[in-house]
Design a protein around this motif. Sequence first.
Motif, PDB file in Angstrom:
ATOM      1  N   ALA A  41       0.830  -1.209   0.000  1.00  0.00           N
ATOM      2  CA  ALA A  41       0.000   0.000   0.000  1.00  0.00           C
ATOM      3  C   ALA A  41       0.862   1.256   0.000  1.00  0.00           C
ATOM      4  O   ALA A  41       0.532   2.256  -0.664  1.00  0.00           O
ATOM      5  CB  ALA A  41      -0.926  -0.006   1.211  1.00  0.00           C
ATOM      6  N   ASP A  93      -1.402   4.307  -1.600  1.00  0.00           N
ATOM      7  CA  ASP A  93      -2.822   4.203  -1.251  1.00  0.00           C
ATOM      8  C   ASP A  93      -3.086   4.791   0.133  1.00  0.00           C
ATOM      9  O   ASP A  93      -2.245   4.704   1.039  1.00  0.00           O
ATOM     10  CB  ASP A  93      -3.268   2.738  -1.282  1.00  0.00           C
ATOM     11  CG  ASP A  93      -3.144   2.133  -2.680  1.00  0.00           C
ATOM     12  OD1 ASP A  93      -3.421   2.860  -3.651  1.00  0.00           O
ATOM     13  OD2 ASP A  93      -2.764   0.947  -2.773  1.00  0.00           O
ATOM     14  N   LYS A 125      -8.927  -2.043  -1.394  1.00  0.00           N
ATOM     15  CA  LYS A 125      -9.196  -0.895  -2.267  1.00  0.00           C
ATOM     16  C   LYS A 125     -10.648  -0.890  -2.729  1.00  0.00           C
ATOM     17  O   LYS A 125     -11.273   0.184  -2.823  1.00  0.00           O
ATOM     18  CB  LYS A 125      -8.257  -0.925  -3.470  1.00  0.00           C
ATOM     19  CG  LYS A 125      -6.785  -0.666  -3.137  1.00  0.00           C
ATOM     20  CD  LYS A 125      -5.934  -0.744  -4.405  1.00  0.00           C
ATOM     21  CE  LYS A 125      -4.454  -0.509  -4.097  1.00  0.00           C
ATOM     22  NZ  LYS A 125      -3.614  -0.582  -5.329  1.00  0.00           N
TER      23      LYS A 125
END
Length: 244
Positions: A181, A186, A215
Motif C-alpha cells: 500500500a 494508497d 481498495k
Amino acid sequence: PVWLRWIAGCSRHSPCGFQRLSTMGCSSSKAHSASPAPPPVLPVPDRKLQETEALKDSPSPSPVHHISHAPSAPAMNTAPMSPPSNSGEEAPRRSTRPARTMPAGTLATNGFKAIPEVQSFSCSEANIAPFTLPAEALTFQPPKEAVITQFKNGDSERKIHLNIELSESELDRLSQMRQEAKTDGDAFYPSVTCMATRFLSRARNDPKKALKFMKATQAWRKEFFGSGPITDESIKEDMKHGIV
C-alpha cells in the motif's frame, strides 16, 4: 608624738594641708559612720536588641533569596558530527530494512496511510439504549476454536480479528500488505484499515490480493456514504420489524 608634729608642720607650711588630710577620712567622724552608697545597678545589655538597632542604622544591602534548584542536566555536545576520516575508520551502518513509520504530518492508522473518515451512521442520544454495549463484550475470553476455525481439508479461517494477538505468519503478511500500500501510495479510511486482517483471511493470506479487496471496499464506502450517513430516522420503520 611624731605624727602630731608632722601634722603641725603640714598645717604650718600649707594652710590647707590639714584640710586635705581630713578630706581623706582622717578627721571626720561623719565620714566613718556613714555607710558607702550601693553601686548603681546597670541593665544587662541585650545583644540581639543591639544587633537589631545596628542593622536599622546601617544601610543594608538588597535581600538575597537562596533557592535550591534540582541538579542541572549534563551539557549536551552540540558540535556537528564530522565525517569519518580516511584512516580506515568505518562509518556507522544504517539499517537496510524498510521503515514502517509514516513521514511527519501524515495521518496513519494501523500502519496504513489514512484519510479522514466519512460519517457512516448518525443516531440521536435519545435512541441509544443504556446497555447497547454490555460489559460482557469487553470481558469475554473466546475459546481457541472460536478464534480460528480449522477445516477438514487443512484450511483455516480467522473469525475474531480485533483486540487479540496475531500469529507470526499473520504479522509478516500484514507487514507485506502495508508495504504494498505504501509503494502504491494508497490511503484508506480508518474503518477500512482495521479490517486488514479480514481481507488477508479472505484472500487466503495473499497480501497483494488482500490489498485489492481493501481498495474495493474503500471505493464502495466512499460512494455509498458520500451523500451522507445512515440515520436512525431512515431505518425507523425497518427497526419495527426487528431487523435491519
